[in-house]
Enzyme design. Structure first.
Site, PDB file in Angstrom:
ATOM      1  CG  ASP A  69      45.468  25.030  42.647  1.00 44.04           C
ATOM      2  OD1 ASP A  69      45.723  24.645  41.491  1.00 44.04           O
ATOM      3  OD2 ASP A  69      44.436  24.711  43.261  1.00 44.04           O
TER       4      ASP A  69
ATOM      5  CG  ASP B 263      36.285  20.855  40.393  1.00 42.65           C
ATOM      6  OD1 ASP B 263      36.496  21.617  41.362  1.00 42.65           O
ATOM      7  OD2 ASP B 263      37.131  20.664  39.492  1.00 42.65           O
TER       8      ASP B 263
ATOM      9  CG  ASP C 139      36.694  38.335  21.180  1.00 42.66           C
ATOM     10  OD1 ASP C 139      37.694  38.063  21.858  1.00 42.66           O
ATOM     11  OD2 ASP C 139      35.533  38.038  21.512  1.00 42.66           O
TER      12      ASP C 139
ATOM     13  CB  SER D  90      35.755  35.789  25.037  1.00 47.05           C
ATOM     14  OG  SER D  90      36.832  36.237  24.251  1.00 47.05           O
TER      15      SER D  90
END
Length: 510
Positions: free
Chosen positions: A155, A264, A13, A63
């Protein structure tokens, strides 16, 4: 039963490849094992970031995405990229839920309302998607196209909506029909904390054109809000209509398309359009054809343009169907990645799948113990290889990523050296039992410990390629230009197993 000769996939990783050796813990650490493998074994570099793993172009991998792509054997697109790609491919304008809602409104001579967060922010929505929806409605014959703009400023910079609004005013002028019908800040329209009085402000604006302010154009409405000292996020309900224009309200038979893809902050306003809603008293409740861009919640009974993609025949599921045995093994930090994410979001084990968890060390930060639990993990992995029980073994070593995240260069070098020692033992065990081994990574990290742009400590992932190395008896030659989603088909090919149709990845062995 004869002992199985396993095919192992070892994921290092955060172990990326970078030519520049400055602040490169991987290049500068003493790694005799990896050096020998690269000198003597088949190897290549594969992509682990951006569109190759279903992320926006240039975005670093992570990951979760990496393991999902490896296990799926196909590129798994995130919502933003999935929708952007569908527009580029021409599939968006054929999306059944959108086609049906627009066509029904056109046939009944009703309006098409398009609403969403009007912003290039790319977190909850993207204005390019909204642009495509307006063009689609016009192309399918809608005469009344009403755009309801929720303004961002979180954002995006706090006062940056003007360019977006001007872009849509220009589009409507070019189309010769349709208009921006309302403005309201996301503070009202996109609440997610059950502040229903805020949501009601947006609902009443959409269904009754009830607004504190009106303006002749969207840009004029925004300028007035700025004059009242309201930033984009907090713009009060503003109805947009020039003299002589009718109110652009949602009425029976209209189509309503909600262009947010993140759930959401889309749920509450959406629930206000569903029967049985009790968040506030609705003065009107029009019978509309409402389409959610993505599924905001499984219990909202409305049409969805892009339903969740379920991953059929991931690597683990496919091995199970072939009656094969498999082991997933890692330490705590990456255990979910070799299990849940590798299985495409499936929590339970498949038949024939076993899991082993090695506890990560209890230290405040991993620079204090850069080897982490690699000695114990390696001991268990070597025992599993020699056990003859498993057809396939998937293992993740977290060191290069977890120690890379600390930003402590010396510790990162030590982590890489500990990994090298572990890999040596794994290679030895694989050779001893006549098995096969692929060594790779899910994304980069430890190869860049200083940001070359700023000179500051670099603790994030990178968008650099990762190694792929083969150990085993087969005469393997790798193709160039691979990516993470090619690993599962490649492993199935090395194991002599059929590849399921759902796996669109390439076999990287020539």
């Amino acid at each position: 039963m004869s002992a199985k000769k396993p095919l192992a996939l070892v994921i290092l990783d955060g172990y990326g490849y970078r030519e520049d050796t400055a602040s490169n813990a991987i290049a500068n650490a003493k790694t005799p094992v990896m050096d020998a493998l690269i000198a003597n074994n088949p190897h290549t570099l594969i992509s682990a970031s951006g569109m190759d793993v279903g992320l926006p172009d240039g975005q670093m991998g992570n990951s979760e995405v990496g393991h999902t792509n490896i296990g799926a054997g196909r590129v798994v697109y995130q919502d933003l990229t999935r929708i952007t790609k569908s527009i580029a491919d021409g599939e968006f304008e054929q999306t059944p839920a959108l086609v049906e809602a627009i066509d029904a409104a056109v046939k009944a001579e009703k309006a098409v309302h398009i609403m969403g967060l009007m912003s290039p922010g790319g977190v909850h929505s993207h204005e390019d998607h909204i642009y495509a929806a307006v063009e689609m409605a016009a192309a399918r014959g809608a005469e009344k196209i009403y755009l309801h703009c929720f303004l961002d400023g979180r954002d995006t910079p706090p006062r940056s909506a003007e360019n977006s609004l001007q872009r849509f005013q220009d589009l409507f002028a070019k189309l010769g029909k349709g208009r921006v019908a309302s403005l309201v800040g996301r503070y009202y329209a996109m609440d997610r904390d059950n502040n229903w009085e805020r949501v009601q402000v947006a609902y009443d604006l959409l269904t009754q054109a009830k607004a504190e302010f009106t303006a002749e154009t969207a840009v004029a409405g925004l300028e007035a809000a700025y004059a009242r000292d309201e930033n984009d996020e907090f713009v009060k309900a503003t109805a947009i209509k020039a003299e002589g224009q009718e109110d652009a309200i949602m009425q029976d038979g209209d189509a309503v398309i909600f262009m947010n893809y993140r759930a959401d902050r889309a749920r509450q306003i959406t629930r206000a359009f569903v029967p049985g809603f009790d968040g506030f008293e609705r003065a009107v409740f029009p019978a509309i054809n409402f389409v959610m861009l993505t599924q905001y919640a499984a219990d909202i009974p409305l049409a969805t343009a892009f339903p969740p993609a379920s991953l059929e025949n991931t690597y683990g599921e496919w091995l199970s169907k072939q009656g094969q045995t498999q082991l997933r093994i890692s330490e705590t930090e990456k255990y979910a990645h070799v299990t849940f994410f590798f299985n495409g979001g499936v929590e339970n084990e498949f038949e024939g799948e076993e899991r082993q968890l090695v506890a990560s060390p209890k230290v405040a930060t991993y620079d204090l113990q850069p080897e982490m639990s690699s000695p114990e993990l390696t001991e268990k992995l070597v025992a599993a290889i020699k056990s003859g029980k498993y057809d396939t073994i998937i293992c993740n070593y977290p060191n290069a990523d977890m120690v890379g995240h600390t930003g402590v260069y010396e510790a990162a070098e030590k982590a890489i050296e500990a990994l090298d020692e572990s890999v040596g033992k794994v290679v030895e065990a694989i050779k001893e039992v006549g098995g096969q081994l692929l060594i790779t990574a899910d994304h980069g990290n430890a190869e860049m410990m200083i940001d070359p742009e700023t000179g500051g400590v670099h603790t994030a992932h990178t968008n650099l390629p990762v190694p792929l190395i083969y150990v085993g008896d087969k005469a393997v030659e790798f193709k160039e230009g691979g990516k993470l989603s090619d690993l599962a088909p490649t492993m199935l090919s090395l194991a002599g197993l059929e590849i399921p149709a759902e796996m669109s990845g390439d076999v990287l062995v020539k």
